[in-house]
Design an enzyme around this catalytic site. Structure first.
Site, PDB file in Angstrom:
ATOM      1  N   ASP A 116       0.799  -1.226   0.000  1.00 61.49           N
ATOM      2  CA  ASP A 116       0.000   0.000   0.000  1.00 61.49           C
ATOM      3  C   ASP A 116       0.832   1.277   0.000  1.00 61.49           C
ATOM      4  O   ASP A 116       0.318   2.349   0.304  1.00 61.49           O
ATOM      5  CB  ASP A 116      -0.935   0.015   1.215  1.00 61.49           C
ATOM      6  CG  ASP A 116      -2.118  -0.914   1.042  1.00 61.49           C
ATOM      7  OD1 ASP A 116      -2.702  -0.911  -0.059  1.00 61.49           O
ATOM      8  OD2 ASP A 116      -2.458  -1.644   1.994  1.00 61.49           O
ATOM      9  N   ASP A 175      -6.901  -3.925  -5.585  1.00 56.22           N
ATOM     10  CA  ASP A 175      -6.472  -2.631  -5.040  1.00 56.22           C
ATOM     11  C   ASP A 175      -5.029  -2.296  -5.427  1.00 56.22           C
ATOM     12  O   ASP A 175      -4.644  -1.116  -5.485  1.00 56.22           O
ATOM     13  CB  ASP A 175      -6.550  -2.635  -3.505  1.00 56.22           C
ATOM     14  CG  ASP A 175      -7.780  -3.307  -2.937  1.00 56.22           C
ATOM     15  OD1 ASP A 175      -8.239  -4.309  -3.516  1.00 56.22           O
ATOM     16  OD2 ASP A 175      -8.273  -2.857  -1.896  1.00 56.22           O
ATOM     17  N   THR A 235     -12.786 -13.583  -2.634  1.00 54.23           N
ATOM     18  CA  THR A 235     -12.998 -12.232  -2.139  1.00 54.23           C
ATOM     19  C   THR A 235     -12.681 -12.215  -0.660  1.00 54.23           C
ATOM     20  O   THR A 235     -12.727 -13.248   0.015  1.00 54.23           O
ATOM     21  CB  THR A 235     -14.436 -11.743  -2.376  1.00 54.23           C
ATOM     22  OG1 THR A 235     -14.492 -10.326  -2.132  1.00 54.23           O
ATOM     23  CG2 THR A 235     -15.437 -12.438  -1.450  1.00 54.23           C
ATOM     24  N   ARG A 247     -16.012  -1.219  -4.452  1.00 53.18           N
ATOM     25  CA  ARG A 247     -14.784  -0.418  -4.430  1.00 53.18           C
ATOM     26  C   ARG A 247     -13.689  -1.077  -5.264  1.00 53.18           C
ATOM     27  O   ARG A 247     -12.858  -0.401  -5.877  1.00 53.18           O
ATOM     28  CB  ARG A 247     -14.311  -0.171  -2.995  1.00 53.18           C
ATOM     29  CG  ARG A 247     -13.273   0.956  -2.930  1.00 53.18           C
ATOM     30  CD  ARG A 247     -13.037   1.498  -1.534  1.00 53.18           C
ATOM     31  NE  ARG A 247     -12.325   0.589  -0.670  1.00 53.18           N
ATOM     32  CZ  ARG A 247     -12.858  -0.051   0.366  1.00 53.18           C
ATOM     33  NH1 ARG A 247     -14.142   0.116   0.663  1.00 53.18           N
ATOM     34  NH2 ARG A 247     -12.151  -0.860   1.116  1.00 53.18           N
ATOM     35  N   TRP A 251     -11.299   0.645  -8.025  1.00 53.35           N
ATOM     36  CA  TRP A 251      -9.828   0.573  -8.021  1.00 53.35           C
ATOM     37  C   TRP A 251      -9.311   0.131  -9.388  1.00 53.35           C
ATOM     38  O   TRP A 251      -8.326   0.686  -9.907  1.00 53.35           O
ATOM     39  CB  TRP A 251      -9.335  -0.425  -6.975  1.00 53.35           C
ATOM     40  CG  TRP A 251      -9.482  -0.123  -5.527  1.00 53.35           C
ATOM     41  CD1 TRP A 251      -9.766  -1.051  -4.539  1.00 53.35           C
ATOM     42  CD2 TRP A 251      -9.303   1.122  -4.828  1.00 53.35           C
ATOM     43  NE1 TRP A 251      -9.797  -0.451  -3.308  1.00 53.35           N
ATOM     44  CE2 TRP A 251      -9.506   0.880  -3.449  1.00 53.35           C
ATOM     45  CE3 TRP A 251      -9.019   2.416  -5.250  1.00 53.35           C
ATOM     46  CZ2 TRP A 251      -9.414   1.881  -2.486  1.00 53.35           C
ATOM     47  CZ3 TRP A 251      -8.938   3.430  -4.287  1.00 53.35           C
ATOM     48  CH2 TRP A 251      -9.136   3.160  -2.933  1.00 53.35           C
TER      49      TRP A 251
END
Length: 396
Positions: A116, A175, A235, A247, A251
């Site tokens: 991240d 993401d 998931t 979301r 992304w």
């Protein structure tokens, strides 16, 4: 005739009373003024936490401001939002505050334990570099890119997201597309094409293996790092393995738009257009264009929305509209504008002085984990502010 005469008298009395007086009408408060005033409130609420180990506002828990440490994956959004506010207002106070909070993240550049870093460093230091030509900031970006690159698995062609656990050997989440922008910036700064190549490889693998035929995306893929074989498609935050977590779709859309911007390869633009089509034409997308937390979740009066997914989508579609022409350009721009207009009023935009200072209400973080459901979240605000910036640039 009697009523007409009475009407004339009332008009004369009204204008007579206004004589020698300036009739003033209240000027509507602009959305920029509203968000700036509201974030002033958030800033003041967060001051008591500045010198603690949890200085970064993230959400609301039990009705109170909830802050997190700099190693939380969302830590870059608060300084990033203040950089966005500086971009919107040119108020030096926001620049000074953004600078202070950005520097709190200095040590994150060396952290190899997360994928991240694009959120954490890219949205803080990366945004800072849009306004400040600072060599130290550039060094942070390059070091963070090196740390992120340590998670690259060349045989599988992906950047590992989470650590190995009992469920997955090498989990990669959609993401992760959002962290590639920082790698491109590091190449521009350093001249080292290694970062560029890793970003392209990861995106190509994701495009080939993470998407279904309808261009919806799985959330988590588990890879064999030696062969590149996909072991599982699951998931973690969506309704089901085969569902489209809202979301996650945003992304993916945003990530492939970045890929086209940085490489100008048509395949990425085509991918982004297809993902946009899936989102915009989904039968379960509500009329106000703010999706439910998962496109395939059962819909009842209690099914939560995800304003964060809407904000990310709006910002992405504004950029996407600049890369296409004709009807498609208008469609993407109009969709983004509709979302921004929806988020700029009740029930999504909080009244100034409420919501602990956050802008948007009704986001959903991790419903299966019973976490951050129907609450404000810092990344929803970040992308909403970014969408406002992009909207203003398009008007110009």
């Amino acid at each position: 005739m009697k009523n007409f005469n009475l009407y004339l008298v009332l008009i004369i009395l009204f204008f007579g009373s206004c004589k020698d007086k300036k009739v003033e009408f209240e000027k509507p408060i602009s959305i920029i003024d509203k968000v700036s005033e509201q974030y002033e409130y958030l800033y003041e609420n967060a001051i008591p936490f500045v010198d603690t180990d949890k200085p970064m506002p993230r959400t609301i828990v039990n009705g109170k401001l909830h802050t997190v440490g700099v190693y939380d994956w969302t830590s870059g959004f608060h300084p990033g939002s203040m950089w966005n506010l500086y971009g919107l207002t040119k108020n030096e106070e926001w620049k000074n505050r953004a600078t202070y909070y950005t520097k709190l993240l200095d040590t994150i550049q060396y952290w190899e334990g997360t994928h991240d870093l694009g959120f954490m460093i890219g949205d803080s230091y990366g945004n800072a570099l849009k306004y400040v030509n600072n060599e130290d900031y550039k060094k942070v970006m390059v070091q963070a890119a090196k740390s992120l690159s340590s998670r690259f698995k060349p045989k599988a062609g992906i950047i590992q997201s989470w650590e190995t656990n009992d469920r997955w050997k090498c989990p990669v989440i959609i993401d992760n597309m959002m962290n590639l922008e920082m790698l491109f910036e590091a190449t521009k700064i350093s001249g080292d094409s290694t970062f560029y190549d890793i970003a392209v490889t990861h995106a190509d693998t994701t495009m080939a293996k993470h998407f279904r035929k309808d261009y919806s995306s799985y959330h988590v893929l588990d890879y064999d790092t030696e062969t590149g074989e996909v072991l599982k498609r699951n998931t973690a935050q969506g309704y089901q393995d085969e569902s489209a977590w809202a979301r996650g779709q945003a992304w993916g859309l945003y990530g492939f738009i970045v890929m086209y911007r940085e490489t100008k390869k048509p395949k990425y633009l085509n991918q982004a257009k297809k993902i946009a089509g899936f989102i915009m034409n989904h039968p379960n997308l509500p009329e106000d264009r703010v999706p439910y937390w998962d496109y395939n979740a059962p819909i009842t009066a209690q099914t939560p929305r995800d304003a964060s997914a809407a904000a990310i989508t709006a910002s992405a579609l504004y950029e996407l509209s600049t890369y296409v022409e004709g009807d498609l350009k208008l469609a993407f721009k109009d969709e983004a504008t509709t979302i921004v207009e929806t988020l700029s009023k009740e029930p999504y935009l909080a009244e100034v002085g409420t919501n602990e200072g956050y802008l948007l209400k009704h986001s959903t973080g991790h419903l299966p984990n019973d976490s951050e459901i129907n609450v404000p979240i810092n990344y929803a605000d970040y992308y909403f502010l970014e969408a406002l910036m992009r909207q203003r640039e398009m008007v110009k």
